[in-house]
Design a protein around this motif. Structure first.
Motif, PDB file in Angstrom:
ATOM      1  N   ALA A  85     -25.507 -82.073  14.109  1.00  0.00           N
ATOM      2  CA  ALA A  85     -24.609 -81.496  13.107  1.00  0.00           C
ATOM      3  C   ALA A  85     -24.911 -80.017  12.875  1.00  0.00           C
ATOM      4  O   ALA A  85     -24.009 -79.183  12.761  1.00  0.00           O
ATOM      5  CB  ALA A  85     -24.719 -82.279  11.798  1.00  0.00           C
ATOM      6  N   MET A  86     -26.206 -79.653  12.810  1.00  0.00           N
ATOM      7  CA  MET A  86     -26.562 -78.239  12.609  1.00  0.00           C
ATOM      8  C   MET A  86     -26.253 -77.387  13.838  1.00  0.00           C
ATOM      9  O   MET A  86     -25.898 -76.216  13.718  1.00  0.00           O
ATOM     10  CB  MET A  86     -28.055 -78.138  12.288  1.00  0.00           C
ATOM     11  CG  MET A  86     -28.426 -78.679  10.929  1.00  0.00           C
ATOM     12  SD  MET A  86     -30.172 -78.477  10.546  1.00  0.00           S
ATOM     13  CE  MET A  86     -30.235 -79.205   8.909  1.00  0.00           C
ATOM     14  N   GLN A  87     -26.358 -77.992  15.035  1.00  0.00           N
ATOM     15  CA  GLN A  87     -26.047 -77.240  16.243  1.00  0.00           C
ATOM     16  C   GLN A  87     -24.568 -76.906  16.319  1.00  0.00           C
ATOM     17  O   GLN A  87     -24.180 -75.812  16.734  1.00  0.00           O
ATOM     18  CB  GLN A  87     -26.485 -78.038  17.475  1.00  0.00           C
ATOM     19  CG  GLN A  87     -26.306 -77.280  18.790  1.00  0.00           C
ATOM     20  CD  GLN A  87     -26.793 -78.094  19.963  1.00  0.00           C
ATOM     21  OE1 GLN A  87     -27.136 -79.251  19.820  1.00  0.00           O
ATOM     22  NE2 GLN A  87     -26.844 -77.467  21.139  1.00  0.00           N
ATOM     23  N   SER A  88     -23.742 -77.847  15.913  1.00  0.00           N
ATOM     24  CA  SER A  88     -22.302 -77.608  15.952  1.00  0.00           C
ATOM     25  C   SER A  88     -21.820 -76.782  14.765  1.00  0.00           C
ATOM     26  O   SER A  88     -20.770 -76.145  14.835  1.00  0.00           O
ATOM     27  CB  SER A  88     -21.568 -78.950  15.988  1.00  0.00           C
ATOM     28  OG  SER A  88     -21.859 -79.703  14.822  1.00  0.00           O
ATOM     29  N   ASN A  89     -22.595 -76.737  13.677  1.00  0.00           N
ATOM     30  CA  ASN A  89     -22.189 -75.977  12.488  1.00  0.00           C
ATOM     31  C   ASN A  89     -23.429 -75.305  11.907  1.00  0.00           C
ATOM     32  O   ASN A  89     -24.125 -75.876  11.062  1.00  0.00           O
ATOM     33  CB  ASN A  89     -21.558 -76.935  11.460  1.00  0.00           C
ATOM     34  CG  ASN A  89     -20.843 -76.189  10.356  1.00  0.00           C
ATOM     35  OD1 ASN A  89     -20.941 -74.956  10.254  1.00  0.00           O
ATOM     36  ND2 ASN A  89     -20.124 -76.916   9.519  1.00  0.00           N
ATOM     37  N   PRO A  90     -23.744 -74.054  12.328  1.00  0.00           N
ATOM     38  CA  PRO A  90     -24.967 -73.379  11.867  1.00  0.00           C
ATOM     39  C   PRO A  90     -25.025 -73.167  10.359  1.00  0.00           C
ATOM     40  O   PRO A  90     -26.113 -73.015   9.803  1.00  0.00           O
ATOM     41  CB  PRO A  90     -24.921 -72.042  12.610  1.00  0.00           C
ATOM     42  CG  PRO A  90     -24.008 -72.271  13.778  1.00  0.00           C
ATOM     43  CD  PRO A  90     -22.998 -73.245  13.310  1.00  0.00           C
ATOM     44  N   GLN A 122     -28.181 -73.052   6.732  1.00  0.00           N
ATOM     45  CA  GLN A 122     -28.315 -72.156   5.587  1.00  0.00           C
ATOM     46  C   GLN A 122     -28.159 -72.918   4.269  1.00  0.00           C
ATOM     47  O   GLN A 122     -28.889 -72.682   3.303  1.00  0.00           O
ATOM     48  CB  GLN A 122     -27.284 -71.045   5.689  1.00  0.00           C
ATOM     49  CG  GLN A 122     -27.458 -70.163   6.922  1.00  0.00           C
ATOM     50  CD  GLN A 122     -26.382 -69.110   7.024  1.00  0.00           C
ATOM     51  OE1 GLN A 122     -25.541 -68.976   6.127  1.00  0.00           O
ATOM     52  NE2 GLN A 122     -26.402 -68.349   8.135  1.00  0.00           N
ATOM     53  N   LEU A 123     -27.186 -73.844   4.224  1.00  0.00           N
ATOM     54  CA  LEU A 123     -27.012 -74.639   3.010  1.00  0.00           C
ATOM     55  C   LEU A 123     -28.236 -75.502   2.733  1.00  0.00           C
ATOM     56  O   LEU A 123     -28.647 -75.671   1.583  1.00  0.00           O
ATOM     57  CB  LEU A 123     -25.766 -75.525   3.151  1.00  0.00           C
ATOM     58  CG  LEU A 123     -24.419 -74.792   3.188  1.00  0.00           C
ATOM     59  CD1 LEU A 123     -23.290 -75.772   3.458  1.00  0.00           C
ATOM     60  CD2 LEU A 123     -24.175 -74.046   1.884  1.00  0.00           C
TER      61      LEU A 123
END
Length: 267
Positions: free
Chosen positions: A223-228, A232-233
């Motif tokens: 999930a973090m790879q597809s949405n950086p 940050q959140l």
């Protein structure tokens, strides 16, 4: 002459009064009345009176409610040759008081009386004891130890049918399994088997937990790879929930500078 008649009447009344017997039969029992050794009648619960002398009249109280006997302990052997001690508590009910009482032999065995299987009055279940032991040994031998321990009530349920005519005038209404005592080595074996099973279940649960944790981490990484922005959140969320004084360093160059003795390097 008149005084003689009066004296005779008074004497007759006195004799009748002395010969008058009374008894109160409580609920849950009946009384068998014997005169000169012969059965005369059965007295139901209530108040009763009759003429008779103490020497020639005998009364026997017979319970009509369910009678739980003392536990009968037996050494039994299973089909897989395991021996253990089994205690059974029969619950009997007298259905024909006269037949039951007159079919019982006189009891002289002090041990049977002490165990509660017999009474000196003749009301006893001494005839049931050997039949119960034989039926129990035969029934338990049809099961393995594990089968019998898993369902002891089902293992002895057919014994009651086999003992139908063992006690004339009475019936076996229930047969309770009150204790099962296994030898120490058998108990140790069962304990080790149960411990091994529990340890296997615990290992399996730990493996399942680790797999679930790895799957959650893998899903978060994808999930973090597809949405950086998720990273940050997550960082902001961590900063918000952190307690006490914390230092957060952002950027690769800032991290390198913060480790060089506190002196920032030139860009």
């Amino acid at each position: 002459m008149g005084w003689v008649i009066i004296a005779v009447l008074v004497a007759g009344i006195a004799v009748a009064f002395l010969a008058l017997r009374t008894i109160t039969v409580n609920p849950g029992s009946v009384v068998l009345l014997y005169r000169k050794g012969r059965f005369e009648r059965q007295l139901e619960p209530g108040y009763h009176r009759w003429l008779g002398t103490v020497r020639h009249t005998t009364t026997v109280v017979v319970p009509t409610v369910d009678v739980p006997l003392h536990g009968h302990e037996l050494s039994v052997l299973t089909k897989d040759q395991f021996s253990f001690r089994l205690t059974l508590t029969p619950v009997c009910k007298i259905t024909d008081a006269q037949k039951y009482y007159e079919s019982q032999p006189p009891v002289t065995d002090a041990r049977m009386i002490a165990l509660g299987w017999a009474a000196p009055s003749g009301l006893n279940f001494a005839l049931l004891a050997p039949a119960l032991a034989a039926a129990t040994l035969d029934q338990v031998a049809r099961f393995t130890l594990e089968e019998f321990i898993s369902d002891p009530v089902g293992g002895v349920e057919t014994i009651r049918e086999k003992l139908g005519g063992s006690a004339p005038g009475a019936e076996l209404v229930d047969l309770l399994v009150t204790s099962i005592i296994m030898p120490p080595e058998v108990r140790k074996m069962f304990t080790e088997v149960e411990r091994a099973r529990r340890e296997s279940l615990a290992t399996l649960e730990r493996a399942r937990g680790e797999q679930a944790s790895l799957r959650a981490l893998a899903n978060a990484a994808r999930a973090m790879q597809s949405n950086p922005q998720l990273a940050q959140l997550r960082m902001l969320q961590t900063m918000e929930t952190a307690k006490g004084a914390k230092t957060f360093v952002f950027g690769q160059q800032a991290a390198m500078n913060s480790t060089a003795n506190g002196t920032p390097e030139p860009e």
